[in-house]
Design an enzyme around this catalytic site. Sequence first.
Site, PDB file in Angstrom:
ATOM      1  N   CYS A 195      57.332 -28.277 -59.184  1.00 29.19           N
ATOM      2  CA  CYS A 195      57.892 -27.248 -59.965  1.00 29.19           C
ATOM      3  C   CYS A 195      57.348 -25.912 -59.534  1.00 29.19           C
ATOM      4  CB  CYS A 195      57.761 -27.748 -61.618  1.00 29.19           C
ATOM      5  SG  CYS A 195      58.531 -26.374 -62.484  1.00 29.19           S
TER       6      CYS A 195
ATOM      7  N   GLU B 114      55.627 -36.836 -62.462  1.00 33.95           N
ATOM      8  CA  GLU B 114      54.762 -37.334 -63.523  1.00 33.95           C
ATOM      9  C   GLU B 114      55.442 -37.416 -64.703  1.00 33.95           C
ATOM     10  OE1 GLU B 114      54.973 -34.299 -62.519  1.00 33.95           O
ATOM     11  OE2 GLU B 114      54.020 -32.872 -63.996  1.00 33.95           O
TER      12      GLU B 114
ATOM     13  N   HIS C 235      59.524 -32.930 -62.242  1.00 30.45           N
ATOM     14  CA  HIS C 235      58.194 -33.506 -62.743  1.00 30.45           C
ATOM     15  C   HIS C 235      58.411 -35.135 -62.330  1.00 30.45           C
ATOM     16  CE1 HIS C 235      56.479 -29.904 -64.107  1.00 30.45           C
ATOM     17  NE2 HIS C 235      57.469 -29.577 -64.545  1.00 30.45           N
TER      18      HIS C 235
END
Lengths: 199, 270
Positions: free
Chosen positions: A77, A180, A178
């Site tokens: 990001c 994660e 993202h």
Amino acid sequence: MIAIIDYGMGNLRSIYNALMKVNGDPVIVSDSAKLSGADAVVIPGVGSFGDGMNNLKPFADELFDVINDGIPMLGICIGMHVLFDWGEESNCAGFGLIKGDVIRLPQGVRVPQMGWNELRIRCDSDLLSGINDGDFFYFVHSYYCVPANKHTITATTDYGVDLAAVVEKDNIHAVQFHPEKSSSKGLIILKNFVGMARC
Amino acid sequence: MLAKRIIPCLDCDLGVPFGRVVKGVRFKQIRYAGIPWELAQEYDKQGADELIFLDITASHERRETMSKVIEKTSENVFMPLTVGGGIRSLKDARTAFNAGADKVSVNTAAIKNPDLLNEISKYFGAQACVIAIDAKRRYERKTGQEMVDTPQGECWFECSLYGGREFTGIDAIQWAMEAEERGAGDIMLTSMDRDGTKDGYDIELTSAISNSVNIPVIASGGCGNLEHILEVFKKTNVSAALAASIFHFGEYTVSEVKEYLKKNGVHVRL
């Protein structure tokens, strides 16, 4: 050791936990000197381009060394955005490691883009091994990267414009979404990245 | 194309050591649905797009329990996590983020101190700042309020606080626009007329707010079945739908909801 750069931009716990989950050995690093021993480096982050650049400045020299040494790097990001030449958000220069600009999402779509969008795979890459065209990933952003060299784009996503979702150049890997926060598919990408660190 | 999000909401009673998820049925009897992080893992398996943890006890001494809940959840659940209920200051927000939350939702504190939205947005980004609006229909005309046509007559929408126990006189449409201006990145919009009723989302409220702002809106309050979720996506342009009890008590799994939506032409992540 996979260094997660702590430069004061948001939640590092999720990326740390996600790398642990895929048997990486993450260490949160707030001292630039510690980057030199890393097998791989992650630049995470949410927030603004300008703040990101300011906070990353103390890491700049070591970051360039890491990249010159061929150590795998993953920008997520804002951590992707700062790798480019220039960001519209803060009218501010980035690291210029990848040629191109970071501009605002087009008119006519809700900003920020927030949610799960499909990946359109442009070409195979080690990072995307095991990911299928059309798999969903979690995006949260108001700006997007426009690489000068389109061949560095390995995957895109459609949000008012066909935008670069994954950009890869040699040992530099950058993702707009993202991983994660992208559940099992995101973990596959992180596992692939951990695999590169061990090569 | 961006998928419509399905968000289970976990109302957490933090008065017990590890917290528990509860749901009031028509505001009265409380049913216990389970341990927060266990439910969270189950919803992850089912394909939930996001999770919201609401502290319904919202007292300071229980803030630590919420941190524990989020810490534990974020070890195994890799999707966006929002914490709401009792976030009163930047410090509360920071505590939630440090525990592993990605967003905080604020309602009462933002109405009392609107600058809090600017601060959260500035320090943690718009994507981390959710404005929760609990709105109730008012059919009496009042100057300065945005009147909206509904099948039940013309009405405006009033913001309420403390889960509908206190009213503010503030117009929800105007407040939504102001919140966007101040840096909120998401609106969690709950109909106080529908919350807990299982009669379906308030379509007119949802539509009015969603058409007034350019940030994503999450519809909430009143979901009782699959058709309600389909209806809110077909009749309004909201980005997400939130539901609690239909998931907690096993009436539907998240994947059942998504399969039904997909069959009916709604773009979802499956």
